[in-house]
Write a protein that holds these residues in place. Structure first.
Motif, mmCIF file in Angstrom:
data_model
loop_
_atom_site.group_PDB
_atom_site.id
_atom_site.type_symbol
_atom_site.label_atom_id
_atom_site.label_comp_id
_atom_site.label_asym_id
_atom_site.label_seq_id
_atom_site.Cartn_x
_atom_site.Cartn_y
_atom_site.Cartn_z
ATOM 1 N N ILE A 1 27.644 51.846 36.532
ATOM 2 C CA ILE A 1 27.181 51.008 37.643
ATOM 3 C C ILE A 1 28.412 50.293 38.194
ATOM 4 N N VAL A 2 28.781 50.587 39.431
ATOM 5 C CA VAL A 2 30.003 49.991 39.977
ATOM 6 C C VAL A 2 29.709 48.891 40.989
ATOM 7 N N ALA A 3 28.456 48.724 41.378
ATOM 8 C CA ALA A 3 28.100 47.658 42.317
ATOM 9 C C ALA A 3 27.778 46.388 41.524
ATOM 10 N N GLU A 4 28.586 45.350 41.721
ATOM 11 C CA GLU A 4 28.362 44.107 40.983
ATOM 12 C C GLU A 4 27.003 43.505 41.278
ATOM 13 N N TRP A 5 26.533 43.672 42.521
ATOM 14 C CA TRP A 5 25.235 43.073 42.839
ATOM 15 C C TRP A 5 24.098 43.830 42.171
ATOM 16 N N ASN B 1 16.204 54.842 37.388
ATOM 17 C CA ASN B 1 15.003 55.667 37.444
ATOM 18 C C ASN B 1 14.054 55.265 36.328
ATOM 19 N N GLY B 2 12.828 55.746 36.431
ATOM 20 C CA GLY B 2 11.877 55.563 35.363
ATOM 21 C C GLY B 2 11.457 54.129 35.151
ATOM 22 N N PRO B 3 10.996 53.819 33.948
ATOM 23 C CA PRO B 3 10.418 52.493 33.681
ATOM 24 C C PRO B 3 11.364 51.331 33.947
ATOM 25 N N LEU B 4 12.636 51.464 33.621
ATOM 26 C CA LEU B 4 13.544 50.330 33.771
ATOM 27 C C LEU B 4 13.794 49.981 35.232
ATOM 28 N N ALA B 5 13.757 50.971 36.117
ATOM 29 C CA ALA B 5 14.001 50.701 37.537
ATOM 30 C C ALA B 5 12.932 49.791 38.114
ATOM 31 N N LEU B 6 11.727 49.863 37.567
ATOM 32 C CA LEU B 6 10.622 49.069 38.097
ATOM 33 C C LEU B 6 10.813 47.571 37.862
ATOM 34 N N TYR B 7 11.665 47.212 36.936
ATOM 35 C CA TYR B 7 11.894 45.798 36.651
ATOM 36 C C TYR B 7 12.709 45.111 37.747
ATOM 37 N N TRP B 8 13.560 45.865 38.450
ATOM 38 C CA TRP B 8 14.492 45.212 39.379
ATOM 39 C C TRP B 8 14.564 45.845 40.751
ATOM 40 N N ARG B 9 13.902 46.989 40.956
ATOM 41 C CA ARG B 9 13.976 47.657 42.252
ATOM 42 C C ARG B 9 12.583 47.773 42.846
ATOM 43 N N GLU B 10 12.520 47.646 44.154
ATOM 44 C CA GLU B 10 11.241 47.785 44.838
ATOM 45 C C GLU B 10 10.804 49.230 44.910
ATOM 46 N N ASP B 11 11.768 50.153 44.934
ATOM 47 C CA ASP B 11 11.459 51.575 44.956
ATOM 48 C C ASP B 11 12.576 52.309 44.236
ATOM 49 N N GLU B 12 12.424 53.600 44.102
ATOM 50 C CA GLU B 12 13.407 54.411 43.402
ATOM 51 C C GLU B 12 14.059 55.422 44.336
ATOM 52 N N GLU B 13 14.018 55.143 45.644
ATOM 53 C CA GLU B 13 14.546 56.111 46.596
ATOM 54 C C GLU B 13 16.060 56.256 46.475
ATOM 55 N N ASP B 14 16.754 55.128 46.409
ATOM 56 C CA ASP B 14 18.221 55.137 46.334
ATOM 57 C C ASP B 14 18.619 55.132 44.875
ATOM 58 N N GLU B 15 18.844 56.329 44.318
ATOM 59 C CA GLU B 15 18.940 56.459 42.879
ATOM 60 C C GLU B 15 20.282 56.050 42.295
ATOM 61 N N ASP B 16 21.373 56.385 42.989
ATOM 62 C CA ASP B 16 22.645 56.355 42.287
ATOM 63 C C ASP B 16 23.692 55.419 42.821
ATOM 64 N N GLY B 17 23.480 54.780 43.939
ATOM 65 C CA GLY B 17 24.640 54.140 44.539
ATOM 66 C C GLY B 17 24.459 52.721 44.931
ATOM 67 N N ASP B 18 25.567 52.138 45.321
ATOM 68 C CA ASP B 18 25.536 50.760 45.741
ATOM 69 C C ASP B 18 25.359 50.634 47.240
#
Length: 595
Positions: free
Chosen positions: A224-228, A273-290
């Protein structure tokens, strides 16, 4: 290798150290990063110890690295062409080993990212080595790693390729200056490696440095290279899910999450992706980048450089322009000051593009100060809305600062025209402190004059650059105080009636004898020397070359030149010597004499 994440010097509050005592949620894992981990380890090993991944020779020598510093880092504008065309000139006549070294540094940049497809990465390596005389081969293990990129580094990998590769060359050169003990510690301890990468010389390039941090210790750091993104993940899990307060260091907190989710450091939980993404992302469309998925296929995307400014028609020399950009990169704030008509506004925008490396118009914003410009106009103030209620509205500085914060890899530029036409200190307010390079961090944040409810203190991002233009000839304009001068680097932009300017006029007026253009230059230079030597005026009152740079509508040189003198220059001279019409008439007569 660190076995724990609670390094005392990094982890903050001692009460937060130790394992997380909470129910472990379901999670998926990143199961495709093994090839990149493996090849990154090989690359960093040859960076440290010498050798090569493309040949059986040792190309990672101090001499080869110094050659790249001289040919590439110190010669950013070998031509105004595309990246690879310029690279051909920069590496012309270089040994094969120097070319292979550059290819392997390029490989280090491209290896883990998704922006370049496999075929593009292979094509880039082959393009660098096109003129190599000896044999080389991209090993099948590297080709396999190209099939499994692990993260999107953002648009900077395409927009700032020269800057990133320059930073990598300086990084590997910096590694060679460290002692064995320092290198042993960095390759053994993740947080020491991170500090080494962060403190290495070169331009900021946060995504690239984040990539190096990950590749150095992929068992500890996440891809993960995006600090935000790191911040949002930490904010989502601490303290609500983990029942533990965060330490204040995102990497340490993420490593604690890794230990909590799985005891095997070879397994990387997938937060995109998957279960962990649901904790902090509104969707899973943008999978890999900042900054969203950006695929870059064109290896010859045009850059914008100092040479580009020259080719656009600048009369100033490339070395002078490069000095401005280099100082600007160090201070974050510069002012172009000088006489009217010296092209300050024209230069400011092009210098901004050269600083960025591309013509990214959204990354450049221009405002103009005037006597009525206030803090409320420029930074933040109350404005009436359609419902008659007052609303707190961010001005252009805060708006552009937030855009810069959203794209941390891309320099963002605020151009302030007529910087001293208003009252800069009044318009800036507490931003006068926050503009300082050393204050561009959360620790030095300040409360704004007008704060939103529950709003935290504010600081300006590192990648926000300010460039002002300032007319020093107008006596009615405000003086710039010492506190502001200390935070800006000032460059005097002088008239340039030189050979390039003469060439411009000769190209515009093709039938005019060159001796007439030379004579015109002599007359204007004589006038400017007269102005500069007058003790009541001085160099800042000279007449700039923009007055004498012909418009498209001009078709004949002499009528055009006389018109400029009569309608633009003579009135200016009358302002300068308002109590001495004889001097005005004398100088005007010399300018209008027959050729």
């Amino acid at each position: 290798m660190l076995n724990r994440v609670d390094t005392p010097s990094q982890s903050g509050n001692s009460a937060n150290r130790g394992s997380i005592d909470a129910e472990v949620p379901k999670f998926s894992v990143i199961d495709y990063d093994g090839p990149v981990r493996r090849e990154a380890g090989k690359l960093l090993s040859v960076v440290r110890n010498g050798g090569s991944v493309l040949t059986d020779r040792d190309v990672w020598t101090d001499a080869n690295i110094e050659t790249l510093v001289e040919r590439f880092v110190k010669q950013p504008d070998a031509s105004g062409e595309s990246f690879f065309t310029k690279l051909d000139g920069q590496l012309e006549g270089a040994d094969d080993d120097v070319r292979i070294l550059f290819a392997e540094i390029f490989l280090l940049q491209m290896l883990p990212i998704t922006q370049f497809r496999k075929e593009t990465k292979v094509r880039n390596i082959n393009r660098v080595l096109r003129d190599a005389k000896g044999a080389y081969e991209i090993p099948p293990e590297i080709l396999e790693a190209f099939d499994f990129p692990v993260f999107n580094g953002g648009t900077a990998y395409g927009v700032r390729r020269y800057f990133q590769l320059s930073m990598l060359i300086q990084f590997v050169r910096y590694l060679r200056t460290l002692s064995k003990e320092e290198l042993d510690a960095a390759f053994a301890e993740p947080l020491v490696w991170r500090e080494l990468v962060r403190n290495a010389p070169g331009t900021p390039e946060p995504s690239l440095r984040g990539s190096l941090v990950y590749m150095g210790h992929p068992e500890y750091f996440f891809p993960i290279v995006a600090e935000w993104h790191k911040q949002e993940i930490v904010d989502a899990f601490y303290p609500e899910v983990t029942n533990r307060q965060p330490t204040g260091d995102f990497d340490i907190d993420l490593a604690a999450l890794r230990d909590w989710l799985t005891s095997d450091r070879g397994i990387t939980p997938d937060f995109y992706n998957g279960p962990l993404a649901l904790y902090w992302r509104e969707d899973e469309e943008d999978e890999d980048g900042d900054e969203g998925e950006v695929i870059i296929d064109d290896e010859d995307v045009a850059e914008y450089t100092i040479q580009s400014i020259v080719e656009d028609g600048a009369f100033h020399g490339a070395e002078d322009l490069r000095a401005i950009v280099e100082r600007w990169a160090a201070t974050r704030n510069v002012v172009l000051q000088g006489a009217p008509g010296t092209g300050k506004s024209w230069l400011a925008k092009r210098l901004a593009f050269a600083l960025i490396g591309r013509k990214l118009k959204d990354a450049v914003r221009t405002v103009q100060f005037h006597p009525g410009t206030s803090y409320e106009d420029f930074v933040r103030g109350w404005r009436p809305g359609g419902d008659g209620q007052l609303t707190l509205v961010d001005g252009p500085l805060l708006q552009h600062a937030e855009r810069a914060r959203d794209y941390p890899d891309i320099p963002h530029v605020m151009i302030i025209e007529e910087f001293n036409r208003g009252n800069p200190a009044q318009a800036l307010g507490e931003m006068l402190t926050l503009l300082e390079r050393t204050k561009r961090n959360e620790e030095d944040a300040l409360e704004l004059i007008y704060m939103l409810e529950d709003e935290e203190a504010f600081w300006l991002p590192e990648n926000l650059y300010i460039i002002g233009t300032m007319n020093t000839a107008d006596r009615s304009l405000a003086l710039v105080d010492f506190a502001l001068r200390r935070r800006f680097a000032f460059f005097e932009i002088e008239p340039q009636l030189n050979e390039k300017w003469k060439g411009h006029l000769s190209a515009r007026f093709r039938t005019e004898p060159r001796r007439h253009i030379n004579e015109a230059a002599q007359r204007v230079n004589d006038m400017n020397r007269r102005i500069a030597s007058d003790r009541t005026l001085g160099p800042s009152f000279q007449i700039g070359h923009s007055y004498f740079s012909a418009e498209k509508e001009a078709s004949e040189f002499q009528p055009w030149f006389r018109s400029v003198v009569q309608t633009s220059v003579a009135p200016q001279l009358a302002e300068y010597w308002h109590d001495d019409p004889d001097t005005v008439n004398e100088i005007t007569g010399q300018l209008l004499a027959e050729f």
